[in-house]
Design an enzyme around this catalytic site. Structure first.
Site, PDB file in Angstrom:
ATOM      1  N   GLU A   1     -15.928  -2.708   1.427  1.00  0.00           N
ATOM      2  CA  GLU A   1     -16.559  -2.315   0.146  1.00  0.00           C
ATOM      3  C   GLU A   1     -15.907  -3.086  -1.008  1.00  0.00           C
ATOM      4  O   GLU A   1     -16.587  -3.573  -1.915  1.00  0.00           O
ATOM      5  CB  GLU A   1     -16.404  -0.800  -0.105  1.00  0.00           C
ATOM      6  CG  GLU A   1     -17.246   0.088   0.804  1.00  0.00           C
ATOM      7  CD  GLU A   1     -16.697   0.172   2.225  1.00  0.00           C
ATOM      8  OE1 GLU A   1     -15.485  -0.031   2.414  1.00  0.00           O
ATOM      9  OE2 GLU A   1     -17.491   0.427   3.154  1.00  0.00           O
TER      10      GLU A   1
ATOM     11  N   SER B   1       0.824  -1.219   0.000  1.00  0.00           N
ATOM     12  CA  SER B   1       0.000   0.000   0.000  1.00  0.00           C
ATOM     13  C   SER B   1       0.852   1.261   0.000  1.00  0.00           C
ATOM     14  O   SER B   1       1.950   1.289   0.572  1.00  0.00           O
ATOM     15  CB  SER B   1      -0.898   0.039   1.237  1.00  0.00           C
ATOM     16  OG  SER B   1      -1.697  -1.101   1.301  1.00  0.00           O
TER      17      SER B   1
ATOM     18  N   GLU C   1      -3.630 -13.473   1.965  1.00  0.00           N
ATOM     19  CA  GLU C   1      -3.827 -12.506   3.049  1.00  0.00           C
ATOM     20  C   GLU C   1      -5.259 -12.590   3.584  1.00  0.00           C
ATOM     21  O   GLU C   1      -5.492 -12.607   4.784  1.00  0.00           O
ATOM     22  CB  GLU C   1      -3.562 -11.088   2.527  1.00  0.00           C
ATOM     23  CG  GLU C   1      -3.829 -10.015   3.578  1.00  0.00           C
ATOM     24  CD  GLU C   1      -3.398  -8.621   3.115  1.00  0.00           C
ATOM     25  OE1 GLU C   1      -3.396  -8.352   1.904  1.00  0.00           O
ATOM     26  OE2 GLU C   1      -3.068  -7.801   3.989  1.00  0.00           O
TER      27      GLU C   1
END
Ligand SMILES: Cc1cc2nc3c(=O)[nH]c(=O)nc-3n(C[C@H](O)[C@H](O)[C@H](O)COP(=O)(O)OP(=O)(O)OC[C@H]3O[C@@H](n4cnc5c(N)ncnc54)[C@H](O)[C@@H]3O)c2cc1C
Length: 399
Positions: A368, A126, A241
């Site tokens: 989401e 990220s 993950e």
């Protein structure tokens, strides 16, 4: 009574006779409780019981993937230590990725110390401008002779401050569409140019970090998988993950059990609260079963969308159950017990767990995004359109 009876429904896996013999020899040679944990983890790896379905020499025996869970259960029942909690990213995500995409040299060099937790791993994916849309990331790796030179910034890097190595996803081709110009690398977290800065969370703990990569020079053998195929390598990591997060949520002391205990301790008679506690316990069982299924599918190589379903269910359940626990605690729920009577940090106090559970809907992909996966891959709904897929990355507008 109700809860104890339901708890016995949990089914055990059948252990193959030959593997059962190997498990027994491991336990006799290294009795849990009397052996050094690191030695035990090493002996388990050498016996091919780390990931029993991996090839010989990679911590496995080439066995049926279903046997992995059976080995875990047999060793848990014998009170054997587990290295997963010491190196969760390494064992849950990086190990499977190196096993699938690494060269023989990389598998031989990294898997054993990763499994024994002598080398801790983190995930450098990220970035401030690339989380859900990870493929848009901007950290660059450029060739310079026989080296790669990396520049960029990562964020949310769990365990980065303790890690010896990081699994890095970086852009190696700016002219290719965003998913096609990426390559994966194995990075020494103590190499010159790697600067790891802890970030404090609302729990008060600093679990994750921002990591600056400033002219970090990597040898070409630090590359994991083919150049330009980083997205395929990262997909292995991300699928594992989700299963890994789901599994660690399911194997931790269940917060639903805490709710049951608090309900009993307070001699509650409120029928509405009683129904909420029972409902939450049932939810936690459903979550455990989804995770179990995802875990078994994951051991065959591809957990598919079930891992995402388990991750979504577990994260949303965690919010509900921790809200219930705070309701059961009453005014005590407002306290923040940093240290227990013995002076040790109260990292697992229900009030701390309530705050930490907020992160479950973000880490490893937001709820989401999990719903998008569910919509597209399970329900067959139209794809979430995140822009043209064939436009070169360098031409995509960025903040
Ligand atoms: C505790 C914790 C540990 C973490 N550890 C690591 C780690 O070790 N290594 C690592 O690389 N990363 C790690 N992460 C990062 C994590 O993977 C990202 O935070 C996550 O993918 C979301 O990205 P973002 O924070 O940039 O949010 P954004 O992607 O900016 O999303 C912001 C909001 O927009 C919503 N949204 C975005 N895109 C869509 C869409 N297409 N459809 C619908 N809604 C959308 C999101 O759901 C969210 O609500 C960690 C995060 C947490 C919380």
């Amino acid at each position: 009574m109700f809860f104890e009876e339901l708890a016995t429904v949990k089914g055990a896996m059948i252990l193959d006779t030959e593997i059962a013999g190997v498990v027994e020899r491991l336990l006799v040679g290294h009795p849990p409780g009397r052996s050094d944990p690191t030695e035990f983890f090493g002996a388990r790896f050498d016996a091919g019981l780390a990931w029993v379905h991996y090839p010989v020499g990679c911590g496995g025996r080439g066995a049926d993937p279903k046997q992995h869970r059976a080995v875990e259960e047999a060793l848990d029942d014998a009170g054997a230590p587990s290295s997963f909690a010491l190196n969760p990213i390494g064992i849950g995500m990086v190990g499977p990725t190196i096993a699938q995409h690494g060269t023989a040299r990389q598998r031989g060099r990294y898997l054993r110390p990763l499994y024994t937790a002598e080398e801790i791993w983190c995930q450098l994916f990220s970035e401030p401008g690339a989380g859900s849309d990870l493929a848009s990331l901007a950290t660059r790796a450029e060739r310079d002779g026989d080296k790669w030179v990396v520049n960029g910034q990562k964020v949310w890097t769990s365990l980065g401050h303790k890690a010896h190595f990081g699994l890095l996803l970086a852009r190696t081709d700016v002219d290719a569409p965003k998913n096609h110009g990426l390559t994966t690398f194995l990075v020494d977290m103590h190499a010159p140019g790697v600067d790891t800065r802890p970030l404090r969370q609302m729990t008060g703990h600093a679990e994750f970090n921002e990591v600056y990569l400033d002219d970090v020079r990597l040898r070409t053998d630090a590359q994991l998988g083919p150049e330009g195929k980083g997205w395929q390598v990262a997909t292995t990591t991300l699928m594992n993950e989700r299963v890994s997060i789901g599994r660690s949520m399911a194997t931790m002391a269940s917060p639903a059990d805490t709710a049951v205990r608090l309900f009993r301790e307070r001699s509650e008679r409120d029928p509405v609260l009683r129904a909420r506690v029972a409902g939450m316990w049932i939810e936690s069982e459903i979550g455990r079963l989804i995770t179990e299924r995802a875990g078994q599918l994951g051991q065959t190589g591809d957990p598919g969308p079930v891992g995402s379903v388990g991750k979504l269910f577990g994260a949303e359940h965690a919010l509900r159950v921790h809200n219930l626990i705070l309701d059961l605690l009453g005014p005590d729920g407002m306290l923040y017990p940093r240290f227990g009577d013995n002076g040790a940090p109260m990292e697992h106090a229900p009030q701390v767990a309530f705050l930490r559970s907020r992160a479950n809907t973000i880490e490893g992909g937001t709820s989401e995004v999990m719903r998008n996966i569910l919509a597209e891959r399970v329900l067959g709904l139209p794809r979430d359109d995140s822009g043209p897929r064939d436009r070169p990355w360098k031409d995509i507008p960025r903040n």
